[in-house]
Design an enzyme around this catalytic site. Structure first.
Site, PDB file in Angstrom:
ATOM      1  N   ARG A  44       2.607   5.870  -3.198  1.00  0.00           N
ATOM      2  CA  ARG A  44       3.836   6.758  -3.978  1.00  0.00           C
ATOM      3  C   ARG A  44       3.958   6.762  -5.563  1.00  0.00           C
ATOM      4  O   ARG A  44       4.147   7.726  -6.209  1.00  0.00           O
ATOM      5  CB  ARG A  44       5.097   6.455  -3.144  1.00  0.00           C
ATOM      6  CG  ARG A  44       5.145   6.727  -1.741  1.00  0.00           C
ATOM      7  CD  ARG A  44       6.066   5.965  -0.839  1.00  0.00           C
ATOM      8  NE  ARG A  44       6.280   6.605   0.489  1.00  0.00           N
ATOM      9  CZ  ARG A  44       5.412   6.409   1.512  1.00  0.00           C
ATOM     10  NH1 ARG A  44       4.514   5.754   1.211  1.00  0.00           N
ATOM     11  NH2 ARG A  44       5.613   6.946   2.591  1.00  0.00           N
TER      12      ARG A  44
ATOM     13  N   ASP B 203       3.169   0.345  12.516  1.00  0.00           N
ATOM     14  CA  ASP B 203       2.163  -0.652  11.839  1.00  0.00           C
ATOM     15  C   ASP B 203       2.188  -2.045  12.288  1.00  0.00           C
ATOM     16  O   ASP B 203       0.931  -2.752  12.308  1.00  0.00           O
ATOM     17  CB  ASP B 203       2.090  -0.153  10.345  1.00  0.00           C
ATOM     18  CG  ASP B 203       1.624   1.077   9.972  1.00  0.00           C
ATOM     19  OD1 ASP B 203       0.941   1.639  10.846  1.00  0.00           O
ATOM     20  OD2 ASP B 203       1.573   1.253   8.750  1.00  0.00           O
TER      21      ASP B 203
ATOM     22  N   ARG C 142      -4.324   2.308  18.989  1.00  0.00           N
ATOM     23  CA  ARG C 142      -4.070   0.796  18.824  1.00  0.00           C
ATOM     24  C   ARG C 142      -3.324   0.366  20.169  1.00  0.00           C
ATOM     25  O   ARG C 142      -3.338  -0.774  20.277  1.00  0.00           O
ATOM     26  CB  ARG C 142      -3.113   0.843  17.598  1.00  0.00           C
ATOM     27  CG  ARG C 142      -3.596   0.764  16.392  1.00  0.00           C
ATOM     28  CD  ARG C 142      -2.882   0.639  15.076  1.00  0.00           C
ATOM     29  NE  ARG C 142      -3.557   0.498  13.842  1.00  0.00           N
ATOM     30  CZ  ARG C 142      -3.132   0.740  12.714  1.00  0.00           C
ATOM     31  NH1 ARG C 142      -1.646   1.034  12.499  1.00  0.00           N
ATOM     32  NH2 ARG C 142      -3.802   1.090  11.730  1.00  0.00           N
TER      33      ARG C 142
ATOM     34  N   LYS D 296       0.850  -1.300   0.225  1.00  0.00           N
ATOM     35  CA  LYS D 296       0.028   0.156   0.066  1.00  0.00           C
ATOM     36  C   LYS D 296       0.882   1.154   0.035  1.00  0.00           C
ATOM     37  O   LYS D 296       0.528   2.168  -0.586  1.00  0.00           O
ATOM     38  CB  LYS D 296      -0.614   0.171   1.127  1.00  0.00           C
ATOM     39  CG  LYS D 296      -1.920   0.974   1.267  1.00  0.00           C
ATOM     40  CD  LYS D 296      -3.144   0.693   2.211  1.00  0.00           C
ATOM     41  CE  LYS D 296      -2.876   0.752   3.606  1.00  0.00           C
ATOM     42  NZ  LYS D 296      -2.551   2.090   4.248  1.00  0.00           N
ATOM     43  N   SER D 297       1.905   1.176   0.616  1.00  0.00           N
ATOM     44  CA  SER D 297       2.852   2.235   0.749  1.00  0.00           C
ATOM     45  C   SER D 297       3.405   2.603  -0.402  1.00  0.00           C
ATOM     46  O   SER D 297       3.560   3.830  -0.925  1.00  0.00           O
ATOM     47  CB  SER D 297       3.881   2.049   1.662  1.00  0.00           C
ATOM     48  OG  SER D 297       3.472   2.047   3.173  1.00  0.00           O
TER      49      SER D 297
ATOM     50  N   LYS E 159      -9.787  -1.861   4.377  1.00  0.00           N
ATOM     51  CA  LYS E 159      -9.105  -0.590   4.230  1.00  0.00           C
ATOM     52  C   LYS E 159      -7.678  -0.517   3.740  1.00  0.00           C
ATOM     53  O   LYS E 159      -7.059   0.176   3.038  1.00  0.00           O
ATOM     54  CB  LYS E 159      -9.005   0.280   5.889  1.00  0.00           C
ATOM     55  CG  LYS E 159      -7.976   1.623   5.608  1.00  0.00           C
ATOM     56  CD  LYS E 159      -8.005   2.063   6.967  1.00  0.00           C
ATOM     57  CE  LYS E 159      -7.814   3.478   7.202  1.00  0.00           C
ATOM     58  NZ  LYS E 159      -6.440   3.722   6.518  1.00  0.00           N
TER      59      LYS E 159
ATOM     60  N   SER F 127       5.999  10.872   9.648  1.00  0.00           N
ATOM     61  CA  SER F 127       6.983  11.081   8.481  1.00  0.00           C
ATOM     62  C   SER F 127       6.135  11.193   7.148  1.00  0.00           C
ATOM     63  O   SER F 127       6.485  11.905   6.231  1.00  0.00           O
ATOM     64  CB  SER F 127       7.533   9.750   8.086  1.00  0.00           C
ATOM     65  OG  SER F 127       6.659   8.706   7.655  1.00  0.00           O
TER      66      SER F 127
ATOM     67  N   LYS G 266      -3.798   6.400  15.357  1.00  0.00           N
ATOM     68  CA  LYS G 266      -3.867   5.976  14.160  1.00  0.00           C
ATOM     69  C   LYS G 266      -5.409   5.585  13.939  1.00  0.00           C
ATOM     70  O   LYS G 266      -6.219   6.528  14.489  1.00  0.00           O
ATOM     71  CB  LYS G 266      -3.208   4.409  14.110  1.00  0.00           C
ATOM     72  CG  LYS G 266      -1.803   4.632  14.413  1.00  0.00           C
ATOM     73  CD  LYS G 266      -1.295   4.990  13.041  1.00  0.00           C
ATOM     74  CE  LYS G 266       0.531   5.034  13.171  1.00  0.00           C
ATOM     75  NZ  LYS G 266       1.077   5.438  11.840  1.00  0.00           N
TER      76      LYS G 266
END
Length: 424
Positions: free
Chosen positions: A26, A306, A337, A21-22, A405, A164, A333
Site C-alpha cells: 500500500r 491468512d 489451503r 507485506k500488506s 514469496k 477485499s 489462495k
C-alpha cells in the site's frame, strides 16, 4: 533447496518480525501515485513486494533501492500511453491493486503471472470492464490479461465476500479520476481489516474517502496523493507463526510490532488467548504468547484467512474439537489451503476432517512426524515448520523455498531461534 529436514525442538529467543507485506504494498502504491519524492523504509524484498515495485515502475514511477529503503517519485506516473507488460509473479495483491490503477488514463496493458494466480477470481473487474466498455481478453488458468481503455468515475457495485483486494484497488484509483465515485458493497464484507489498512494508508498520503459503515464508500474525484516518508510496521500475519509456536510451548519474544496496528491478522492474539494461551507485553513493540491449557474453539476464517493454516496447527494440539468456519476463500489462495493443511497435518498424526468451507479438528496430545509437502505455498510451509516443534520424529518439508514469496528470511530466523534443520 528441495527440502528441509527439521529435528523437533522448542524455539527460544527473540526475533525481529519482518515488515508488513500488506502495508508495504500500500505504501509503495500511494508513494508512486504522489507527485514528489517519498521515502518508504523498513522494506523486506519478498517476491510479492518486488512484483508491486516493478509493476509501479512499469506504470512510470521512479523507484530507487537504498538498503531497506525505497526512494519513490511519482511525477511521471502514467504519463505515457505506450503498451505495458506487468509481471505479477504470484502476487494477488499486485494484480488486483494495479489493474484499476493502470486504467486511470487511457492505456493498453498486459498483466502476466504464474503459479495459481490465473485461477484466482477476477470477475469483479470483468464486470466493470463490460459496463464501461473497456476492452479486455484473458486466458483461462494462466494469467495473461490484456486490457485497453480508461476507467471512469461513477457507481461501482462490488461483492464483499470474494476478495477485499478489488475494493482496495478501486479505493486507490477512484480519487484520481475526474468524476466523483461511489463503491456499494452488495454482500457481507469479509477481511474488513485489509480495507482499514488501505483507508489508513490513503489518508496518510492526503486523500479523503468517506466510509459509510463499510456498506458504501464515497470518493471525491480530482484528488491528489501527497508524498511523505513512511516506515513499514511489523507484520502480524508473520508474527502469527511465532505466537502459535509460543502457544504450543516455545519461548519467543517478537520484536517490532505496533500494538495499535490496524492489521486484521492481529486477531490471532485474541484467538490464541481464547484458546488458553497468554499474551505478555515485554516492552514497547515487543510481545510474547505463552503456553497455556489449550482448548478447542470456533474460528471464523472470513476476517483473517491468512492465519488459518497456522491456527489449525495450534488447534490440532489443543483439547477437544475446533471448527474452522467460513473458510471457502482459502481454496483460491496460492493453493487450496484447506485441503493442503488438512492433508499435510494428518500425515504428521493430526485428526482433521475437511469440509466444503472449513475444517473439523479433533485435538491430539502430540504429532508424530514424517514427510510433508508445502504445496509451494509459503504459509503452508511455515505452518508445517511450527508443527514440527511438537512432533516426536523428524519432519521433512518438500519445496520449502516458497517462503520467499512473503518471508525470505524465515528459515534463517527459525535457526536463530534454536530450530534444528538441515537443507538438501
Amino acid at each position: 533447496m528441495k527440502k528441509v529436514i527439521i529435528t523437533p525442538s522448542k524455539l527460544r529467543g527473540s526475533v525481529k518480525i519482518p515488515p508488513s507485506k500488506s502495508m508495504a504494498h500500500r505504501a509503495i502504491i500511494c508513494a508512486s501515485l504522489s507527485k514528489g519524492e517519498s521515502v518508504i523504509s523498513n522494506i523486506d524484498f519478498s517476491e510479492d513486494i518486488i512484483a508491486t515495485m516493478e509493476g509501479m515502475k512499469s506504470l512510470g514511477a521512479n523507484i530507487k533501492v537504498e538498503k531497506d529503503k525505497l526512494i519513490i517519485n511519482g511525477e511521471n506516473i502514467l504519463k505515457d500511453s505506450n503498451y505495458k507488460v506487468i509481471d505479477c509473479n504470484e502476487s494477488g495483491s499486485t494484480l488486483r491493486f494495479l489493474v484499476p490503477i493502470s486504467l486511470i488514463k487511457d492505456n493498453k496493458v498486459n498483466f502476466i503471472g504464474r503459479g495459481n494466480l490465473g485461477k484466482r477470481p477476477l470477475k469483479t473487474y470483468y464486470e466493470i470492464f463490460e459496463e464501461q466498455e473497456i476492452k479486455y481478453s484473458y486466458e483461462e488458468e494462466n494469467l495473461d490479461l490484456n486490457i485497453e481503455g480508461s476507467l471512469k468515475g461513477g457507481e461501482f457495485k462490488v461483492k464483499g465476500n470474494i476478495s477485499s483486494q478489488f475494493i482496495s484497488g478501486l479505493l486507490f484509483t477512484l480519487p484520481l479520476l475526474k468524476d466523483d465515485s461511489k463503491i456499494i458493497i452488495t454482500t457481507e464484507l469479509e477481511s474488513k481489516g485489509y480495507i482499514d489498512l488501505t483507508l489508513d494508508m490513503i489518508e496518510k498520503f492526503g486523500v479523503t474517502i468517506k466510509n459509510n459503515n463499510y456498506r458504501e464508500f464515497l470518493i471525491k474525484g480530482n484528488q491528489s496523493y501527497k508524498p511523505m516518508n513512511y516506515k513499514v510496521e511489523g507484520d502480524y500475519s508473520q508474527a502469527a507463526f511465532y505466537f502459535s509456536a509460543g502457544a504450543l510451548g516455545s519461548e519467543i519474544n517478537c520484536l517490532d510490532l505496533d500494538l495499535s496496528s490496524y492489521q486484521g491478522d492481529k486477531e490471532c492474539i485474541e484467538i490464541l488467548e481464547g484458546m488458553g494461551a497468554r499474551l505478555i507485553k515485554n516492552q514497547e513493540e515487543s510481545l510474547s504468547i505463552i503456553h497455556g491449557d489449550l482448548n478447542g474453539t470456533i474460528i471464523d476464517a472470513s476476517q483473517c484467512p491468512d492465519i488459518i493454516p497456522v491456527l489449525t496447527v495450534v488447534a490440532a494440539l489443543s483439547k477437544g474439537e475446533t471448527s474452522i468456519i467460513n473458510g471457502e476463500r482459502l481454496r483460491i489462495k496460492e493453493c487450496d489451503r484447506l485441503n493442503a493443511i488438512c492433508t499435510e497435518l494428518n500425515k504428521l498424526g493430526a485428526d482433521i476432517k475437511e469440509l466444503k468451507d472449513g475444517l473439523i479438528i479433533n485435538g491430539v496430545k502430540e504429532l508424530i512426524g514424517g514427510e510433508v509437502y508445502s504445496h509451494k505455498d509459503h504459509r503452508i510451509a511455515m505452518s508445517l515448520a511450527i508443527a514440527s516443534t511438537r512432533c516426536k520424529e523428524e519432519v521433512i518439508i518438500r519445496e520449502p523455498d516458497c517462503v520467499k514469496k512473503s518471508y525470505p528470511g524465515f528459515w534463517e530466523d527459525f535457526k536463530s531461534l534454536s530450530g534444528i534443520l538441515r537443507e538438501e
